[in-house]
Design an enzyme around this catalytic site. Sequence first.
Site, PDB file in Angstrom:
ATOM      1  N   GLY A  46       3.574  -5.893 -11.816  1.00 23.87           N
ATOM      2  CA  GLY A  46       4.420  -5.678 -10.645  1.00 23.87           C
ATOM      3  C   GLY A  46       3.962  -6.604  -9.527  1.00 23.87           C
ATOM      4  O   GLY A  46       2.778  -6.926  -9.436  1.00 23.87           O
ATOM      5  N   GLN A  51       2.950 -10.006  -1.255  1.00 16.63           N
ATOM      6  CA  GLN A  51       1.755 -10.464  -1.987  1.00 16.63           C
ATOM      7  C   GLN A  51       1.731 -11.976  -2.193  1.00 16.63           C
ATOM      8  O   GLN A  51       0.707 -12.541  -2.567  1.00 16.63           O
ATOM      9  CB  GLN A  51       1.656  -9.765  -3.348  1.00 16.63           C
ATOM     10  N   CYS A  94      -4.394  -3.793  -8.854  1.00 15.58           N
ATOM     11  CA  CYS A  94      -3.457  -4.514  -7.996  1.00 15.58           C
ATOM     12  C   CYS A  94      -3.855  -5.985  -7.987  1.00 15.58           C
ATOM     13  O   CYS A  94      -5.037  -6.304  -7.877  1.00 15.58           O
ATOM     14  CB  CYS A  94      -3.541  -3.950  -6.577  1.00 15.58           C
ATOM     15  N   LEU A  95      -2.864  -6.873  -8.106  1.00 14.39           N
ATOM     16  CA  LEU A  95      -3.175  -8.310  -8.106  1.00 14.39           C
ATOM     17  C   LEU A  95      -3.805  -8.748  -6.788  1.00 14.39           C
ATOM     18  O   LEU A  95      -4.486  -9.763  -6.729  1.00 14.39           O
ATOM     19  CB  LEU A  95      -1.909  -9.128  -8.391  1.00 14.39           C
ATOM     20  N   HIS A 136       3.946   2.001  -6.395  1.00 15.25           N
ATOM     21  CA  HIS A 136       2.887   1.090  -5.946  1.00 15.25           C
ATOM     22  C   HIS A 136       3.489  -0.097  -5.186  1.00 15.25           C
ATOM     23  O   HIS A 136       3.007  -0.484  -4.120  1.00 15.25           O
ATOM     24  CB  HIS A 136       2.089   0.629  -7.184  1.00 15.25           C
ATOM     25  N   GLU A 137       4.591  -0.656  -5.736  1.00  9.04           N
ATOM     26  CA  GLU A 137       5.204  -1.842  -5.113  1.00  9.04           C
ATOM     27  C   GLU A 137       5.934  -1.484  -3.812  1.00  9.04           C
ATOM     28  O   GLU A 137       5.880  -2.243  -2.845  1.00  9.04           O
ATOM     29  CB  GLU A 137       6.166  -2.524  -6.093  1.00  9.04           C
ATOM     30  N   HIS A 140       3.611  -1.427  -1.063  1.00  7.67           N
ATOM     31  CA  HIS A 140       3.321  -2.777  -0.544  1.00  7.67           C
ATOM     32  C   HIS A 140       4.320  -3.162   0.547  1.00  7.67           C
ATOM     33  O   HIS A 140       3.961  -3.794   1.542  1.00  7.67           O
ATOM     34  CB  HIS A 140       3.424  -3.823  -1.660  1.00  7.67           C
TER      35      HIS A 140
HETATM   36 ZN    ZN Z   1      -0.393  -4.103  -5.747  1.00  9.88          ZN
END
Ligand code: ZN
Length: 169
Positions: A46, A51, A94-95, A136-137, A140
């Site tokens: 995701g 990000q 998470c990236l 989660h996204e 963000h």
């Molecule tokens: Zn994330």
Amino acid sequence: MALHEIVTVPDKLLREISSPVKDITSQTQDLLDDMLETMYHAPGIGLAGIQIGIKERIVVVDISKDDEKKDPLFLINPKITAYSEEENEYDEGCLSIPSYFAPIMRPEAINVTYLDRDGKEHKREFDDMLARVIQHEVDHLDGKLFIDYLSKLKQNMAIKKVKKFISAS
Ligand code: ZN
């Protein structure tokens, strides 16, 4: 298509609130394609616009496994309209917080309204892994990270770990 650099903690950008997309243009679609490519390359399941430094409410998700056919999902202006009472726990990552994972409780199912890559409106129920990734996204887009659900001590540990990981790579 192009790969973008992924913003990592403690970058303040990750705390900003993204704005709704007003018009879905070919530029928006190019951006979504870039995000998908960046996510696959990372690799991740995701990615939200912020990000890669884009403050728009855009998200790409694909939870298909390596040996499965790719199954990308594009969500523009996603809104979670309902949450299930049942929750489950899963080790989240998470990236933007590379190398750190922690178990997080979240509602197991959600209802979501969103526009797809072509601007078509959808109302869908998601459960299990997709529900988790979308929550989660969407966090963000509101400047929220999964480590916010943890104690301050664990949050600081996570950031320390990421700094160490980045300086070593
Ligand atoms: Zn994330």
